[in-house]
Motif scaffolding. Structure first.
Motif, PDB file in Angstrom:
ATOM      1  N   GLU A 134       0.811  -1.211   0.000  1.00  0.00           N
ATOM      2  CA  GLU A 134       0.000   0.000   0.000  1.00  0.00           C
ATOM      3  C   GLU A 134       0.853   1.273   0.000  1.00  0.00           C
ATOM      4  O   GLU A 134       2.010   1.275   0.397  1.00  0.00           O
ATOM      5  CB  GLU A 134      -0.966   0.009   1.198  1.00  0.00           C
ATOM      6  CG  GLU A 134      -0.316   0.204   2.573  1.00  0.00           C
ATOM      7  CD  GLU A 134       0.075  -1.100   3.228  1.00  0.00           C
ATOM      8  OE1 GLU A 134       0.185  -1.118   4.468  1.00  0.00           O
ATOM      9  OE2 GLU A 134       0.295  -2.100   2.516  1.00  0.00           O
TER      10      GLU A 134
ATOM     11  N   ILE B 234      -3.348  -6.049 -11.081  1.00  0.00           N
ATOM     12  CA  ILE B 234      -2.845  -6.937 -10.030  1.00  0.00           C
ATOM     13  C   ILE B 234      -2.640  -8.319 -10.652  1.00  0.00           C
ATOM     14  O   ILE B 234      -3.577  -8.877 -11.228  1.00  0.00           O
ATOM     15  CB  ILE B 234      -3.826  -7.022  -8.860  1.00  0.00           C
ATOM     16  CG1 ILE B 234      -4.043  -5.637  -8.241  1.00  0.00           C
ATOM     17  CG2 ILE B 234      -3.327  -8.004  -7.799  1.00  0.00           C
ATOM     18  CD1 ILE B 234      -5.091  -5.610  -7.148  1.00  0.00           C
TER      19      ILE B 234
ATOM     20  N   PHE C 217      -3.184  -3.574  -1.142  1.00  0.00           N
ATOM     21  CA  PHE C 217      -2.822  -2.928  -2.400  1.00  0.00           C
ATOM     22  C   PHE C 217      -3.330  -1.484  -2.435  1.00  0.00           C
ATOM     23  O   PHE C 217      -3.337  -0.858  -3.499  1.00  0.00           O
ATOM     24  CB  PHE C 217      -3.429  -3.689  -3.582  1.00  0.00           C
ATOM     25  CG  PHE C 217      -2.951  -5.106  -3.713  1.00  0.00           C
ATOM     26  CD1 PHE C 217      -1.809  -5.401  -4.440  1.00  0.00           C
ATOM     27  CD2 PHE C 217      -3.637  -6.149  -3.122  1.00  0.00           C
ATOM     28  CE1 PHE C 217      -1.360  -6.710  -4.570  1.00  0.00           C
ATOM     29  CE2 PHE C 217      -3.203  -7.466  -3.242  1.00  0.00           C
ATOM     30  CZ  PHE C 217      -2.059  -7.739  -3.969  1.00  0.00           C
TER      31      PHE C 217
ATOM     32  N   ILE D  45      -9.852  -7.402 -10.151  1.00  0.00           N
ATOM     33  CA  ILE D  45      -9.161  -8.013  -9.015  1.00  0.00           C
ATOM     34  C   ILE D  45      -9.182  -9.527  -9.207  1.00  0.00           C
ATOM     35  O   ILE D  45     -10.246 -10.116  -9.421  1.00  0.00           O
ATOM     36  CB  ILE D  45      -9.847  -7.630  -7.695  1.00  0.00           C
ATOM     37  CG1 ILE D  45      -9.734  -6.113  -7.478  1.00  0.00           C
ATOM     38  CG2 ILE D  45      -9.244  -8.375  -6.519  1.00  0.00           C
ATOM     39  CD1 ILE D  45     -10.521  -5.609  -6.296  1.00  0.00           C
TER      40      ILE D  45
ATOM     41  N   PHE E  11      -7.997  -2.533  -1.057  1.00  0.00           N
ATOM     42  CA  PHE E  11      -7.853  -2.220  -2.481  1.00  0.00           C
ATOM     43  C   PHE E  11      -8.222  -0.767  -2.778  1.00  0.00           C
ATOM     44  O   PHE E  11      -8.130  -0.332  -3.926  1.00  0.00           O
ATOM     45  CB  PHE E  11      -8.752  -3.130  -3.320  1.00  0.00           C
ATOM     46  CG  PHE E  11      -8.448  -4.587  -3.177  1.00  0.00           C
ATOM     47  CD1 PHE E  11      -7.469  -5.191  -3.945  1.00  0.00           C
ATOM     48  CD2 PHE E  11      -9.137  -5.379  -2.279  1.00  0.00           C
ATOM     49  CE1 PHE E  11      -7.180  -6.539  -3.824  1.00  0.00           C
ATOM     50  CE2 PHE E  11      -8.862  -6.727  -2.142  1.00  0.00           C
ATOM     51  CZ  PHE E  11      -7.877  -7.307  -2.913  1.00  0.00           C
TER      52      PHE E  11
ATOM     53  N   ASN F 138      -7.350   3.268  -5.467  1.00  0.00           N
ATOM     54  CA  ASN F 138      -6.764   2.992  -6.779  1.00  0.00           C
ATOM     55  C   ASN F 138      -7.611   3.575  -7.910  1.00  0.00           C
ATOM     56  O   ASN F 138      -7.079   4.034  -8.906  1.00  0.00           O
ATOM     57  CB  ASN F 138      -6.585   1.482  -6.978  1.00  0.00           C
ATOM     58  CG  ASN F 138      -5.366   0.959  -6.243  1.00  0.00           C
ATOM     59  OD1 ASN F 138      -4.237   1.193  -6.634  1.00  0.00           O
ATOM     60  ND2 ASN F 138      -5.592   0.262  -5.133  1.00  0.00           N
TER      61      ASN F 138
ATOM     62  N   LEU G 129      -9.950  -0.161 -10.191  1.00  0.00           N
ATOM     63  CA  LEU G 129     -10.093  -1.589  -9.931  1.00  0.00           C
ATOM     64  C   LEU G 129     -11.571  -1.960  -9.953  1.00  0.00           C
ATOM     65  O   LEU G 129     -12.443  -1.165  -9.586  1.00  0.00           O
ATOM     66  CB  LEU G 129      -9.494  -1.955  -8.568  1.00  0.00           C
ATOM     67  CG  LEU G 129      -7.967  -1.942  -8.469  1.00  0.00           C
ATOM     68  CD1 LEU G 129      -7.536  -2.234  -7.039  1.00  0.00           C
ATOM     69  CD2 LEU G 129      -7.347  -2.963  -9.420  1.00  0.00           C
TER      70      LEU G 129
END
Length: 614
Positions: A177, A185, A198, A207, A219, A222, A225
């Protein structure tokens, strides 16, 4: 002394001198290597205890700060928050042949990513909070088959996540992170990852399926994603494809229209045309109780209205309905404080557990549906996900996937005919860590609940074939009749409810503590599974009996099996964590984040994984 004795003495003395000479050589080599490492780092002079006139280790005790020792040998370097700069020259530390862990967290290291694949014995790498800002080569971790933990958070790494990580057979913790990783990923080949992050990178795309059970927070940040735990990925269809599909649909509709006209003409011209029977609503079926549906007999529910459907909670296709459940073969798994459970075989590839709850009739249908939708969204590697439910005022049915390897309670207290494998220390630690991670996820995803689990006990911890923990019967307090909840649920056996008539955000921590003590001692807290109204036999009595004793290795369950000095300390550490979770004073009791952090620090061995299999 005879001549023969004299020769034997000289022979043994010679070997002893050779052994001592070898130790001195190893110590000298380690000292020289560490001094060279010190000199290669910016601000290395601050390591004032690294004195070449002394040795780094004396037995298991370090003479130099930041050095981890065993048997006069350096097995780890832990230099955290020392304001060190520059880079780690792995060519230097290749001479530390017993090195398995290295930690330079909270420093100012920078430059190229160190060539750690030269150090194939490494089990743990901790580089969180440094100043690395370059791309990590795709093959950076090639051949590191022993690597278990990789912490690279809070740097400025760029480029894609190295694909060489995806095939490592023992990698468990992967913390990436707060960097600038980009791209997708990668897909991990194995299911051994238990702790990942992440968050706050520049990642995009779907993902991978093996990672979809982790919390959304791991997650977040980002932006691009998709897929669980986020929204499903949108499929971009090319314009040409859309046009072709439209043409096919138009042609199909035209064909259907023609067929319909022909059929109508045929029906009008035929005197023997079949007429559909008039619709007649089927009455509710009055079957035997589901408790009698064991040994492969047909599952039946008392007066279930088949006009109502199962409500599915996840993305699984509605491949079966209530009628299918009634026709399927089932075996009674047991009866708990809420109702009975059944292993129901719908097909060779689909086996579910059906649980009946008859103490949930005090909440409105809207409240019930709203809460069930919340539970249905929970996805985590240590939770048994709910598949669907059936609602009636008098009773409810909950459906979940069947877990093959029975409950933790049976493994701890069941007969030898039921249990095929003993729970050794590494397995018990694995189970506790899984329970803690699952509970933390409930706290994170159900913040409005005072007790996100509410009924944590060993019979509500299922174990899969790999002995991973799977929590069940969680989140039921808000929809359970309160008078019944007070009588039977573990949360209401806590000191705070007994003394003050209330439960708190730390009540589930107390339940976790009871569970840890049970796992480590093998003792049976009677009221965990059976209760007598009036509560004479309470869990607090069980804890009092444990706390009155000195916390020693004699308290451990004899079924844990062999243990030696290398894991005795870690076992005591976990038992003490469990006892601390049972602190009667809620204000002094740890919160969930601190408990999980302390549990994660417990190792399989005192020597920080030094005794793991190759």
């Amino acid at each position: 002394m005879t001549a023969a004795q004299s020769r034997s003495f000289r022979h043994h003395l010679h070997h002893l001198l050779l052994f001592l000479s070898l130790i001195r050589h190893v110590n000298s080599l380690e000292s020289d290597t560490l001094i060279e490492l010190k000199n290669s780092l910016t601000n290395g002079e601050k390591l004032t205890t690294w004195d070449p006139s002394t040795t780094p280790c004396s037995g298991n005790e370090p003479n130099w700060e930041g050095v981890l020792c065993m048997n006069d040998t350096v097995w780890g370097i832990r230099l955290e928050g020392k304001e060190l700069g520059g880079n780690i020259d792995t060519k230097i530390i290749m001479n530390l042949t017993s090195l398995i862990t290295i930690s330079f967290q909270n420093n100012s290291l920078e430059g190229e990513f160190p060539v750690f694949k030269r150090l194939r014995r490494l089990r743990s790498i901790f580089l969180t909070a440094n100043k690395f800002s370059r791309e990590i080569p795709m093959d950076a971790f090639e051949g590191m088959r022993r690597l278990k933990k990789l912490y690279l958070a809070n740097n400025e790494f760029v480029g894609q996540i190295p694909t060489s990580l995806t095939t490592l057979p023992k990698l468990r913790d992967l913390m990436l992170e707060n960097n600038r990783f980009e791209g997708e990923i990668p897909t991990f080949v194995r299911d051994n990852l238990t702790f990942v992050n992440f968050a706050n990178n520049r990642l995009r795309g779907a993902i991978p399926k093996r990672l979809q059970g982790f919390p959304k927070s791991q997650f977040s940040g980002n932006g691009d994603l998709c897929g669980p735990p986020f929204e499903e990925c949108k499929v971009e269809i090319p314009t040409a494809t859309i046009i072709m599909i439209a043409l096919v649909v138009v042609a199909a509709l035209a064909s259907i229209t023609v067929a319909f006209i022909i059929l109508q003409q045929f029906r009008q011209s035929s005197n023997n045309a079949l007429q559909p029977p008039p619709y007649k609503k089927q009455p509710s079926l009055d079957h035997d109780q589901m408790e009698q549906g064991c040994g492969g007999k047909t599952v039946a529910a008392k007066k279930l209205d088949l006009s109502l459907k199962l409500t599915f909670l996840n993305d699984e296709a509605e491949s079966f309905d209530l009628a299918d459940l009634l026709k399927a073969s089932a075996v009674v798994l047991g009866g708990g404080v809420f109702g009975s459970s059944y292993k129901t075989t719908l097909s060779r590839h689909k086996v579910v557990v059906v649980k009946r709850y008859n103490q949930m009739n005090n909440v409105t249908i809207d409240e019930f549906y709203k809460h069930m939708k919340k539970l249905g969204k929970l996805k985590h590697a240590n939770l048994v996900p709910l598949i669907a439910f059936y609602y009636r005022n008098e009773e409810k049915l909950f459906l979940a996937d069947y877990v093959e390897n029975i409950s933790l309670a049976v493994h701890l207290h069941g007969s030898r005919s039921e249990v095929k494998q003993r729970l050794d220390w590494p397995t018990r630690l694995k189970i506790v860590k899984g329970v803690a991670r699952g509970l933390l996820h409930l706290y994170n995803e159900l913040p409005s609940l005072i007790t996100p689990h509410g009924h944590l006990k060993s019979s509500n911890v299922l174990l899969n074939q790999e002995f991973e923990s799977l929590l069940t019967d969680y989140g039921l307090v808000p929809i359970t009749n309160q008078e019944h909840a007070r009588d039977v649920m573990i949360a209401f056996k806590s000191p705070e409810f007994k003394n003050h008539g209330r439960i708190t955000k730390k009540t589930d921590i107390w339940s976790l503590g009871v569970l840890i003590v049970e796992i480590m001692t093998g003792r049976f807290p009677a009221n965990t599974f059976h209760y007598s109204k009036g509560g004479d036999l309470e869990l607090t009595n069980f804890l009092d009996s444990v706390m009155k004793e000195d916390v020693t290795i004699d308290m451990f369950d004899k079924e844990i099996g062999r243990f030696d000095k290398r894991n005795e300390g870690e076992m005591l550490k976990l038992l003490n964590i469990g006892l601390s979770c049972c602190e009667p004073n809620v204000e002094k009791r740890w919160d969930i984040k601190e408990v999980v952090a302390r549990i994660e620090e417990v190792r399989e061995n005192n020597d920080n994984d030094n005794n793991d299999d190759d």
